[in-house]
Write an enzyme that holds these catalytic residues in place. Structure first.
Site, PDB file in Angstrom:
ATOM      1  N   ARG A   2       0.797  -1.220   0.000  1.00  9.79           N
ATOM      2  CA  ARG A   2       0.000   0.000   0.000  1.00  9.79           C
ATOM      3  C   ARG A   2       0.837   1.283   0.000  1.00  9.79           C
ATOM      4  O   ARG A   2       0.593   2.179  -0.801  1.00  9.79           O
ATOM      5  CB  ARG A   2      -0.917   0.043   1.235  1.00  9.79           C
ATOM      6  CG  ARG A   2      -2.216  -0.660   1.048  1.00  9.79           C
ATOM      7  CD  ARG A   2      -2.664  -1.239   2.362  1.00  9.79           C
ATOM      8  NE  ARG A   2      -1.701  -2.258   2.764  1.00  9.79           N
ATOM      9  CZ  ARG A   2      -1.795  -3.533   2.411  1.00  9.79           C
ATOM     10  NH1 ARG A   2      -2.809  -3.945   1.697  1.00  9.79           N
ATOM     11  NH2 ARG A   2      -0.877  -4.414   2.779  1.00  9.79           N
ATOM     12  N   THR A   3       1.808   1.365   0.899  1.00 10.87           N
ATOM     13  CA  THR A   3       2.520   2.643   1.028  1.00 10.87           C
ATOM     14  C   THR A   3       3.259   2.960  -0.266  1.00 10.87           C
ATOM     15  O   THR A   3       3.149   4.066  -0.795  1.00 10.87           O
ATOM     16  CB  THR A   3       3.483   2.602   2.228  1.00 10.87           C
ATOM     17  OG1 THR A   3       2.747   2.193   3.371  1.00 10.87           O
ATOM     18  CG2 THR A   3       4.084   3.964   2.492  1.00 10.87           C
TER      19      THR A   3
ATOM     20  N   LYS B 283      25.009  -4.636  -2.966  1.00  7.29           N
ATOM     21  CA  LYS B 283      26.474  -4.708  -3.057  1.00  7.29           C
ATOM     22  C   LYS B 283      27.115  -4.049  -1.840  1.00  7.29           C
ATOM     23  O   LYS B 283      28.319  -3.872  -1.781  1.00  7.29           O
ATOM     24  CB  LYS B 283      26.971  -3.977  -4.311  1.00  7.29           C
ATOM     25  CG  LYS B 283      26.463  -4.530  -5.617  1.00  7.29           C
ATOM     26  CD  LYS B 283      27.085  -3.712  -6.754  1.00  7.29           C
ATOM     27  CE  LYS B 283      26.379  -3.946  -8.058  1.00  7.29           C
ATOM     28  NZ  LYS B 283      26.708  -2.894  -9.035  1.00  7.29           N
TER      29      LYS B 283
ATOM     30  N   ARG C  38      11.518   3.968   2.980  1.00  3.13           N
ATOM     31  CA  ARG C  38      11.186   2.986   4.038  1.00  3.13           C
ATOM     32  C   ARG C  38      12.432   2.160   4.304  1.00  3.13           C
ATOM     33  O   ARG C  38      13.078   1.681   3.371  1.00  3.13           O
ATOM     34  CB  ARG C  38      10.037   2.081   3.608  1.00  3.13           C
ATOM     35  CG  ARG C  38       9.852   0.932   4.592  1.00  3.13           C
ATOM     36  CD  ARG C  38       8.618   0.122   4.332  1.00  3.13           C
ATOM     37  NE  ARG C  38       7.419   0.861   4.684  1.00  3.13           N
ATOM     38  CZ  ARG C  38       6.200   0.330   4.697  1.00  3.13           C
ATOM     39  NH1 ARG C  38       6.038  -0.939   4.360  1.00  3.13           N
ATOM     40  NH2 ARG C  38       5.147   1.054   5.024  1.00  3.13           N
TER      41      ARG C  38
ATOM     42  N   HIS D 252       5.564   6.077  11.335  1.00  4.00           N
ATOM     43  CA  HIS D 252       5.021   5.950   9.982  1.00  4.00           C
ATOM     44  C   HIS D 252       4.059   7.125   9.809  1.00  4.00           C
ATOM     45  O   HIS D 252       2.840   6.964   9.811  1.00  4.00           O
ATOM     46  CB  HIS D 252       4.290   4.609   9.871  1.00  4.00           C
ATOM     47  CG  HIS D 252       3.959   4.179   8.477  1.00  4.00           C
ATOM     48  ND1 HIS D 252       4.026   5.029   7.391  1.00  4.00           N
ATOM     49  CD2 HIS D 252       3.552   2.980   7.998  1.00  4.00           C
ATOM     50  CE1 HIS D 252       3.667   4.353   6.307  1.00  4.00           C
ATOM     51  NE2 HIS D 252       3.380   3.112   6.639  1.00  4.00           N
TER      52      HIS D 252
HETATM   53  C1  NCD Z   1       2.063  -1.064   8.054  1.00  2.00           C
HETATM   54  C2  NCD Z   1       3.566  -0.845   8.090  1.00  2.00           C
HETATM   55  O1  NCD Z   1       4.265  -1.105   7.130  1.00  2.00           O
HETATM   56  O2  NCD Z   1       3.984  -0.373   9.135  1.00  2.00           O
HETATM   57  N1  NCD Z   1       1.536  -1.192   6.789  1.00  2.00           N
HETATM   58  C3  NCD Z   1       1.321  -0.080   6.013  1.00  2.00           C
HETATM   59  O3  NCD Z   1       2.185   0.743   5.825  1.00  2.00           O
HETATM   60  N2  NCD Z   1       0.096   0.084   5.501  1.00  2.00           N
HETATM   61  C4  NCD Z   1       1.584  -2.078   8.998  1.00  2.00           C
HETATM   62  C5  NCD Z   1       2.227  -3.431   9.025  1.00  2.00           C
HETATM   63  O4  NCD Z   1       3.167  -3.738   8.309  1.00  2.00           O
HETATM   64  O5  NCD Z   1       1.743  -4.226   9.835  1.00  2.00           O
END
Ligand code: NCD
Length: 331
Positions: free
Chosen positions: A79-80, A109, A130, A158
């Protein structure tokens, strides 16, 4: 030099690069929800509503057509990452996606995070990152010359998820003040819980935390809530909170954060939201989940109009459109 006419090569399509709107987010890194006061939230939510209207009417526009985003994911994401890509593309921008293929990039690497950032910034105007380590986005932001948006730093924060979560609560229930919000699941490692809790603490809410004993909310965060005068309660059973909850925010147990998988196996099936359990909930309430779910919410619950998690997903794109445009000075 600036006024010298461009080569005729570019005459047909001169891209607008001037920042139109220099709001508080213009050229800023987005690292933590601590950066957002109530006015900022209202501002972003209002822009997100406009984005939703634009998408519903036209599907896309060219607000960010002269901009490129690098979307860099060192941890899995559906999703993100895809909502940032969709957000950028619906605003007419370009994306360099370094997600699924991280194993093909130079990170495999041994290239350092900082070198990767200093390289990617040569190609783009903004980086979404991320990474599995807490503080990684802040570290990247210290060295990078383009804004960094934290899309999850390990068990840390997040922020963009928390913005879309709060936006969803506001949209679904029409208010935030006065609500009882129950957070369920892995409160220790769940970064979405950490960020959303901090945002909610700016409002007049009562918070219920439901988790196994080993996955309770980190003590420093709990103390912060208590210091701010937020009403909090901890329990280990969903049944204790479901009757009164206006929001049931469910999360998965974060398997990847456990060093001892035996411990994970002991609690992985700790709770499940079922249709039967939902009969005890109020008529006007919502069930949320940042997703992915791995058994915490029965699929049957999806048909319940109170299940808001896929509407929450859609809101994520609108919020990220608003943020991208704000950071680039176009909203
Ligand atoms: C979450 C995350 O990556 O922290 N998911 C997200 O970004 N929608 C929650 C998770 O991984 O459980």
């Amino acid at each position: 030099m600036k006024n010298k006419p461009l080569s005729p090569l570019f005459n047909l399509d001169v891209f607008q690069r001037e920042a139109k709107i220099k709001n508080g987010f213009f050229q800023k890194d987005i690292l933590s929800v601590d950066q957002f006061g109530k006015d900022d939230l209202d501002y972003i939510f209002a822009r997100a509503e406009e984005m939703a209207e634009m998408v519903n009417r036209w599907g896309a526009c060219d607000l960010l057509k002269s901009y490129t985003l690098a979307c860099v994911f060192y941890e899995p994401s559906t999703r993100t990452s895809s909502s940032f890509i969709a957000a950028m593309e619906r605003l007419g921008g370009k994306v360099i996606p370094i997600t699924e293929g991280i194993q093909y990039s130079s990170v495999s690497k041994g290239e350092s995070l900082i070198d990767s950032m200093l390289t990617l910034e040569q190609y783009c105007d903004l980086i979404v990152l991320r990474h599995p380590e807490i503080g990684s986005s802040a570290q990247a932001a210290k060295y990078a010359h383009v804004p960094i948006i934290n899309a999850g730093d390990g068990a840390g924060e997040h922020p963009t998820q928390a913005l879309l979560d709060l936006f969803t609560i506001q949209k679904e229930l029409g208010r935030i003040d006065g609500l009882k919000v129950a957070m369920v699941g892995d409160l220790r490692y769940g970064r979405t819980v950490h960020s959303l809790t901090k945002l909610l603490a700016q409002y007049d809410v009562s918070l219920r935390f439901v988790s196994p004993d080993t996955l309770r909310l980190p003590l420093d965060l709990m103390n912060e809530l208590i210091d701010r005068g937020i009403k909090v309660r901890e329990t280990s059973k969903v049944a204790d909170v479901i009757e009164n909850a206006d929001v049931l925010y469910v999360t998965r147990i974060q398997k990847e954060r456990f060093s001892d998988l035996v411990q994970y196996d002991e609690i992985k099936d700790y709770f499940e939201i079922t249709t039967e359990l939902m009969t005890q909930a109020k008529q006007k309430m919502i069930v949320m989940h940042p997703l992915p779910r791995v058994g915490e919410i029965q699929y049957n619950v999806d048909k319940d109009p109170r299940a808001a998690y896929f509407r929450q997903v859609q809101n994520g794109m609108f919020i990220r459109m608003a943020l991208l445009a704000a950071v680039l000075g176009q909203a």
